[in-house]
Write a protein that holds these residues in place. Sequence first.
Motif, PDB file in Angstrom:
ATOM      1  N   VAL A 156       0.859  -0.840  -0.006  1.00  0.00           N
ATOM      2  CA  VAL A 156       0.048   0.139  -0.172  1.00  0.00           C
ATOM      3  C   VAL A 156       0.439   1.273  -0.026  1.00  0.00           C
ATOM      4  N   GLU A 159      -1.451   6.679  -1.456  1.00  0.00           N
ATOM      5  CA  GLU A 159      -2.201   7.462  -2.643  1.00  0.00           C
ATOM      6  C   GLU A 159      -3.672   5.977  -2.680  1.00  0.00           C
ATOM      7  N   ASP A 160      -3.108   4.902  -1.681  1.00  0.00           N
ATOM      8  CA  ASP A 160      -3.987   3.983  -1.722  1.00  0.00           C
ATOM      9  C   ASP A 160      -5.042   3.995  -0.842  1.00  0.00           C
ATOM     10  N   VAL A 211      -8.742   1.997   0.906  1.00  0.00           N
ATOM     11  CA  VAL A 211      -8.534   0.857   1.816  1.00  0.00           C
ATOM     12  C   VAL A 211      -9.523   1.371   2.624  1.00  0.00           C
ATOM     13  N   LEU A 238      -1.872  -4.677  -0.321  1.00  0.00           N
ATOM     14  CA  LEU A 238      -3.471  -4.614  -1.138  1.00  0.00           C
ATOM     15  C   LEU A 238      -4.027  -5.652  -2.143  1.00  0.00           C
ATOM     16  N   GLU A 257      -5.018  -5.491  -6.145  1.00  0.00           N
ATOM     17  CA  GLU A 257      -6.122  -4.396  -7.076  1.00  0.00           C
ATOM     18  C   GLU A 257      -5.923  -5.199  -8.230  1.00  0.00           C
ATOM     19  N   LYS A 267      -6.845  -1.036 -11.845  1.00  0.00           N
ATOM     20  CA  LYS A 267      -6.368  -0.330  -9.959  1.00  0.00           C
ATOM     21  C   LYS A 267      -7.823  -0.305  -9.394  1.00  0.00           C
ATOM     22  N   LEU A 296      -9.055  -1.469  -5.805  1.00  0.00           N
ATOM     23  CA  LEU A 296      -8.676  -2.215  -5.091  1.00  0.00           C
ATOM     24  C   LEU A 296     -10.218  -2.688  -4.472  1.00  0.00           C
ATOM     25  N   TYR A 317      -7.779  -5.485   1.422  1.00  0.00           N
ATOM     26  CA  TYR A 317      -5.979  -6.022   1.868  1.00  0.00           C
ATOM     27  C   TYR A 317      -5.792  -6.422   3.172  1.00  0.00           C
TER      28      TYR A 317
END
Lengths: 155, 137
Positions: free
Chosen positions: A16, A19-20, A24, A58, A60, A64, A66, A69
């Motif tokens: 992770v 930016e994620d 999350v 994570l 994805e 991209k 998600l 996680y």
Amino acid sequence: MKLSSSDDRAFDIRTVTGEDLPAVAALDERISGIAKPDYWQDVFERYGGRRKGRYFLLAEDANKKLLGYIMGEVRAWEFDSPPCGWIFGINVDSEGRQTGVGTALYQAICDGFRKYGVHTVRTTVSHKNELVMSFFRSQGMMASHYIQLETELES
Amino acid sequence: MRLQKATRCALYAVLELASDPKRQLSANEIAEKYDISTNHLAKVLRSLGREGLVEAVRGAGGGYRFSGNAKRTTLLDVIRLFETVETVSSGEREPGDDTPEGLALTQVIEEVEAIERATFHSITLDTMMKLVGRHRK
């Protein structure tokens, strides 16, 4: 790490990044019903990036999006327990369930733990959370010789 | 906790049949493997059939095969078909239950029951088959 789910959708597992974090936190909020922005910032500061023995991974899809996680770390000598892998959080989006995403995340973090010579992985889960408990059971987890205890603090 | 005989028969039968859903086995073949009564098992298989967990295959070479969902069916789902999973709080009131000692005892028994129930309810037939596989090694 490139993988594919049981319904043949390709997905990737990686660490992770900052930016994620909103995605999350949003996934957790959708599942738990509780927004915890400060908690997620703290988790990222302690577990994000490639820190020794700490994992915040994570899954994805190719777009991209998600899918899920997992978080955990190697812990040692708590209550005389030799070093072991500790998983303290996992969530998979409802779309990704029963497709192998959770299993892939679990295996990825276990691969990380093995690099530190760890042979045991532990977690703690509410016995009311049958979905997550069933998932960990399906990975071969059984009750350990440790038992979690708690009490209400008197004010 | 000691499971009743019918429950154990049912669990053996569904695990045996679910290990290869395409395979058909007679009650006799299953009974022989687990050293249980064929008559008793036949009754259990009929109950499992009514719940859609197994189906009878008629004709020569007929028998039973698994027709449930091993990833969705838990041990508790099967146990509940054959015995009442009664909790101390749902059972008959006993003398002393309302005393502080009785309430404390109930609290401890409820703790044990909650763990027992969660264990049976979190282990699916699919997970159980993986566990069986580990015992075969």
